[in-house]
Design an enzyme around this catalytic site. Structure first.
Site, PDB file in Angstrom:
ATOM      1  N   THR A  27       0.740  -1.192  -0.098  1.00 39.20           N
ATOM      2  CA  THR A  27      -0.048  -0.069  -0.226  1.00 39.20           C
ATOM      3  C   THR A  27       0.750   1.273  -0.073  1.00 39.20           C
ATOM      4  O   THR A  27       2.403   1.127   0.011  1.00 39.20           O
ATOM      5  CB  THR A  27      -1.119   0.113   1.263  1.00 39.20           C
ATOM      6  OG1 THR A  27      -0.354   0.304   2.497  1.00 39.20           O
ATOM      7  CG2 THR A  27      -1.817  -1.340   1.433  1.00 39.20           C
ATOM      8  N   ALA A  56       3.217  -1.000   4.996  1.00 38.60           N
ATOM      9  CA  ALA A  56       2.379   0.139   5.602  1.00 38.60           C
ATOM     10  C   ALA A  56       3.591   1.367   5.480  1.00 38.60           C
ATOM     11  O   ALA A  56       4.661   1.002   5.928  1.00 38.60           O
ATOM     12  CB  ALA A  56       1.797  -0.387   6.737  1.00 38.60           C
ATOM     13  N   ILE A  82       7.439  -2.296   7.131  1.00 40.74           N
ATOM     14  CA  ILE A  82       7.333  -0.827   7.252  1.00 40.74           C
ATOM     15  C   ILE A  82       7.958  -0.377   5.913  1.00 40.74           C
ATOM     16  O   ILE A  82       9.124  -0.860   5.401  1.00 40.74           O
ATOM     17  CB  ILE A  82       8.251  -0.375   8.406  1.00 40.74           C
ATOM     18  CG1 ILE A  82       7.736  -0.840   9.652  1.00 40.74           C
ATOM     19  CG2 ILE A  82       8.481   1.245   8.267  1.00 40.74           C
ATOM     20  CD1 ILE A  82       6.170  -0.424  10.043  1.00 40.74           C
ATOM     21  N   LYS A  83       7.220   0.330   5.092  1.00 45.85           N
ATOM     22  CA  LYS A  83       7.734   1.169   3.974  1.00 45.85           C
ATOM     23  C   LYS A  83       8.148   2.617   4.310  1.00 45.85           C
ATOM     24  O   LYS A  83       7.580   3.525   4.980  1.00 45.85           O
ATOM     25  CB  LYS A  83       6.401   1.176   3.052  1.00 45.85           C
ATOM     26  CG  LYS A  83       6.659   1.201   1.574  1.00 45.85           C
ATOM     27  CD  LYS A  83       5.539   1.087   0.854  1.00 45.85           C
ATOM     28  CE  LYS A  83       5.659   0.834  -0.412  1.00 45.85           C
ATOM     29  NZ  LYS A  83       4.398   1.293  -1.410  1.00 45.85           N
ATOM     30  N   VAL A  84       9.418   2.597   3.648  1.00 47.40           N
ATOM     31  CA  VAL A  84       9.937   4.235   4.046  1.00 47.40           C
ATOM     32  C   VAL A  84      10.450   4.818   2.823  1.00 47.40           C
ATOM     33  O   VAL A  84      10.880   3.987   1.753  1.00 47.40           O
ATOM     34  CB  VAL A  84      11.222   4.416   4.766  1.00 47.40           C
ATOM     35  CG1 VAL A  84      10.744   3.667   6.386  1.00 47.40           C
ATOM     36  CG2 VAL A  84      12.443   3.323   4.423  1.00 47.40           C
TER      37      VAL A  84
END
Ligand code: E4P
Length: 229
Positions: A27, A56, A82-84
């Protein structure tokens, strides 16, 4: 190759998961905003459906803020990745999270140099945006190939996740290149099933079967009942 779905739409995710070939989901803030639902609830529900990695994305722009968001998001579900963004603060965050054992997807990658930086920071996934590179008149698939080759040169463990896939040709080439993962919009995942000869052949088999005049279950049951006494 792993197939991820690139959406926050629960109906699309449910349908893709029902096919049995879905490995994960990505996402981003735009996809979440499009659904108009609570972010955390949506991520939890996606994780429950997919039972695999679900990216996310943090929205803070400083590492302290990103870490706070990431640590909360991680508590939502064990499948949260975790998306950064690929900015210095994002890379700093990736390094800390990776050292804590948190899987990180480094997103918005548009060059090999950026991909190597993410790998050195311990990213689990690097997401080169193929379609958005094509949009600028450059070759997104050439970048994908370069990242896969350079990662091989240095034995990086980071998985290459082909993102911003716009059509099935992108997907075919991503598989030829050996991208570990591709994240696909629902529409393209569905298109991958399609072939006119499959539809024509299936229709032909059904038409011929009509002449048999019996359904498969009836004939199979009759046979099994007779054999089993
Ligand atoms: C990847 O994780 C992104 O969500 C996505 O692939 C972006 O694709 P777009 O360029 O179609 O927005």
């Amino acid at each position: 190759m792993q197939f991820f779905i690139d959406t926050a739409n629960l109906d699309e995710i449910r349908e893709a998961a029902s096919w049995g070939i879905l490995d994960g989901c990505t996402t981003n803030p735009s996809l979440i905003a499009r659904e108009g639902r609570d972010f955390a609830e949506t991520i939890y529900e996606i994780c429950e459906i997919v039972q695999g990695p679900v990216s996310a994305e943090v929205v803070a722009q400083d590492s302290e803020g990103m870490l706070r968001e990431a640590r909360l998001l991680r508590q939502i579900h064990e499948h949260v990745v975790i998306k950064v963004p690929l900015i210095p603060e994002g890379i700093k965050t990736c390094k800390v999270l990776a050292s804590e054992g948190t899987p990180v997807n480094v997103t918005l990658c548009f060059s090999v140099n950026q991909a190597v930086i993410a790998a050195k920071a311990g990213a689990t996934y690097i997401s080169p945006f193929i379609g958005r590179i094509d949009d600028t008149g450059h070759d997104g698939l050439a970048l994908l190939q370069d990242i896969v080759s350079v990662y091989d040169n240095y034995f990086f463990d980071t998985k290459v996740l082909a993102a911003s896939i716009r059509h099935s040709q992108h997907m075919l080439e991503a598989m030829r290149i050996g991208s570990h993962v591709a994240t696909l919009p629902f529409k393209i995942m569905k298109q991958m099933f399609g072939h006119p000869l499959t539809d024509k052949g299936n229709a032909g088999f059904l038409a011929d079967w009509e002449t048999v005049g019996e359904d498969v279950e009836t004939t199979a049951r009759r046979f099994l009942d007779r054999r089993n006494g």
